[in-house]
Design a protein around this motif. Structure first.
Motif, PDB file in Angstrom:
ATOM      1  N   ASN A  31       2.782   6.782  -7.236  1.00 63.95           N
ATOM      2  CA  ASN A  31       1.891   6.067  -6.317  1.00 63.95           C
ATOM      3  C   ASN A  31       2.546   4.816  -5.751  1.00 63.95           C
ATOM      4  O   ASN A  31       2.386   4.508  -4.570  1.00 63.95           O
ATOM      5  CB  ASN A  31       0.573   5.728  -7.009  1.00 63.95           C
ATOM      6  CG  ASN A  31      -0.236   6.967  -7.308  1.00 63.95           C
ATOM      7  OD1 ASN A  31      -0.314   7.871  -6.487  1.00 63.95           O
ATOM      8  ND2 ASN A  31      -0.830   7.022  -8.482  1.00 63.95           N
ATOM      9  N   LEU A  32       3.290   4.089  -6.590  1.00 63.67           N
ATOM     10  CA  LEU A  32       3.995   2.901  -6.107  1.00 63.67           C
ATOM     11  C   LEU A  32       5.021   3.263  -5.033  1.00 63.67           C
ATOM     12  O   LEU A  32       5.177   2.539  -4.048  1.00 63.67           O
ATOM     13  CB  LEU A  32       4.687   2.182  -7.262  1.00 63.67           C
ATOM     14  CG  LEU A  32       3.834   1.206  -8.054  1.00 63.67           C
ATOM     15  CD1 LEU A  32       4.510   0.841  -9.377  1.00 63.67           C
ATOM     16  CD2 LEU A  32       3.538  -0.037  -7.230  1.00 63.67           C
ATOM     17  N   VAL A  35       3.270   3.644  -1.651  1.00 65.96           N
ATOM     18  CA  VAL A  35       2.514   2.530  -1.066  1.00 65.96           C
ATOM     19  C   VAL A  35       3.223   2.030   0.187  1.00 65.96           C
ATOM     20  O   VAL A  35       4.418   1.712   0.138  1.00 65.96           O
ATOM     21  CB  VAL A  35       2.358   1.378  -2.091  1.00 65.96           C
ATOM     22  CG1 VAL A  35       1.777   0.137  -1.431  1.00 65.96           C
ATOM     23  CG2 VAL A  35       1.519   1.808  -3.257  1.00 65.96           C
ATOM     24  N   ARG A  43      -0.267  -2.402  -3.969  1.00 67.12           N
ATOM     25  CA  ARG A  43       0.978  -2.507  -4.736  1.00 67.12           C
ATOM     26  C   ARG A  43       0.783  -3.413  -5.950  1.00 67.12           C
ATOM     27  O   ARG A  43       1.199  -3.080  -7.069  1.00 67.12           O
ATOM     28  CB  ARG A  43       2.098  -3.038  -3.842  1.00 67.12           C
ATOM     29  CG  ARG A  43       3.442  -3.092  -4.508  1.00 67.12           C
ATOM     30  CD  ARG A  43       4.517  -3.561  -3.504  1.00 67.12           C
ATOM     31  NE  ARG A  43       5.826  -3.444  -4.065  1.00 67.12           N
ATOM     32  CZ  ARG A  43       6.334  -4.279  -4.973  1.00 67.12           C
ATOM     33  NH1 ARG A  43       5.630  -5.291  -5.403  1.00 67.12           N
ATOM     34  NH2 ARG A  43       7.553  -4.091  -5.449  1.00 67.12           N
ATOM     35  N   LEU A  46      -1.300  -1.598  -8.623  1.00 68.94           N
ATOM     36  CA  LEU A  46      -0.519  -0.567  -9.314  1.00 68.94           C
ATOM     37  C   LEU A  46       0.510  -1.187 -10.252  1.00 68.94           C
ATOM     38  O   LEU A  46       0.738  -0.680 -11.357  1.00 68.94           O
ATOM     39  CB  LEU A  46       0.149   0.368  -8.311  1.00 68.94           C
ATOM     40  CG  LEU A  46      -0.786   1.316  -7.571  1.00 68.94           C
ATOM     41  CD1 LEU A  46      -0.060   1.997  -6.415  1.00 68.94           C
ATOM     42  CD2 LEU A  46      -1.362   2.356  -8.529  1.00 68.94           C
ATOM     43  N   LEU A  47       1.127  -2.282  -9.836  1.00 69.59           N
ATOM     44  CA  LEU A  47       2.089  -2.961 -10.713  1.00 69.59           C
ATOM     45  C   LEU A  47       1.401  -3.521 -11.953  1.00 69.59           C
ATOM     46  O   LEU A  47       1.944  -3.433 -13.056  1.00 69.59           O
ATOM     47  CB  LEU A  47       2.814  -4.078  -9.959  1.00 69.59           C
ATOM     48  CG  LEU A  47       3.936  -3.638  -9.041  1.00 69.59           C
ATOM     49  CD1 LEU A  47       4.454  -4.816  -8.216  1.00 69.59           C
ATOM     50  CD2 LEU A  47       5.060  -2.984  -9.823  1.00 69.59           C
ATOM     51  N   PHE A 110      10.621  -2.012  -9.533  1.00 67.93           N
ATOM     52  CA  PHE A 110       9.443  -2.049  -8.655  1.00 67.93           C
ATOM     53  C   PHE A 110       8.940  -3.479  -8.497  1.00 67.93           C
ATOM     54  O   PHE A 110       8.602  -3.908  -7.394  1.00 67.93           O
ATOM     55  CB  PHE A 110       8.318  -1.168  -9.208  1.00 67.93           C
ATOM     56  CG  PHE A 110       8.396   0.266  -8.779  1.00 67.93           C
ATOM     57  CD1 PHE A 110       8.253   0.637  -7.443  1.00 67.93           C
ATOM     58  CD2 PHE A 110       8.596   1.268  -9.722  1.00 67.93           C
ATOM     59  CE1 PHE A 110       8.323   1.972  -7.051  1.00 67.93           C
ATOM     60  CE2 PHE A 110       8.662   2.598  -9.339  1.00 67.93           C
ATOM     61  CZ  PHE A 110       8.521   2.954  -7.994  1.00 67.93           C
ATOM     62  N   GLU A 111       8.902  -4.225  -9.604  1.00 72.36           N
ATOM     63  CA  GLU A 111       8.434  -5.607  -9.545  1.00 72.36           C
ATOM     64  C   GLU A 111       9.341  -6.455  -8.662  1.00 72.36           C
ATOM     65  O   GLU A 111       8.860  -7.347  -7.949  1.00 72.36           O
ATOM     66  CB  GLU A 111       8.367  -6.202 -10.946  1.00 72.36           C
ATOM     67  CG  GLU A 111       7.267  -5.609 -11.794  1.00 72.36           C
ATOM     68  CD  GLU A 111       7.293  -6.067 -13.240  1.00 72.36           C
ATOM     69  OE1 GLU A 111       6.199  -6.198 -13.808  1.00 72.36           O
ATOM     70  OE2 GLU A 111       8.388  -6.286 -13.799  1.00 72.36           O
TER      71      GLU A 111
END
Length: 145
Positions: A31-32, A35, A43, A46-47, A110-111
């Motif tokens: 999903n990330l 986005v 975002r 989800l994070l 991702f972060e």
């Protein structure tokens, strides 16, 4: 025998719980990866979900591993001749630990906003724990060598 069955039961419960997290965390990554850049709130949500799940999954992994070591060293499960299956299982457990660590690395990417993999890559990545769990359960139940 009571202690053995209790430790074995708890080991199974914590393994199942650990793997539940390993099954779901990469789904959040899918999903990330999908986005759109302008969807900041999605975002962020989800994070947050991924961070909390990663933390909880890590907490679940610890007793799963400790109880497994207790079964092995404390009760002698898999010791002696004809227990090569345990060596294969332990090798796969190391792979699972590596996968878990890899999920943490991917979460940090991702972060930081540096991950560029596609959602399709994460869909395939999500299949690894299923295959690992299948192989581990087959080794434990069938004990082929």
């Amino acid at each position: 025998m009571l202690w053995f069955n209790l430790v074995k039961s708890l080991h199974i419960v914590f393994i199942a719980s650990w793997f539940a997290g390993l099954f779901y965390l990469p789904r959040i990554f899918v999903n990330l990866a999908m986005v759109p850049p302008e969807s900041i709130a999605e975002r962020a949500r989800l994070l947050l979900m991924a961070r909390k799940l990663m933390r909880f999954t890590t907490i679940l992994a610890v007793p799963a591993l400790v109880l497994g070591v207790w079964l092995w060293l404390g009760f002698g499960v898999g010791r002696g001749p004809g227990n090569g299956w345990l060596h294969a299982k332990l090798a796969l457990v190391l792979v699972v630990i590596g996968y878990h660590h890899g999920c943490g690395v991917l979460l940090r990417r991702f972060e930081a906003g540096t991950d560029r993999r596609s959602h399709r890559w994460y869909r395939w990545f999500n299949e690894a724990p299923v295959l690992l769990l299948l192989a581990i359960v087959l080794l434990v139940v069938v004990r082929p060598f």
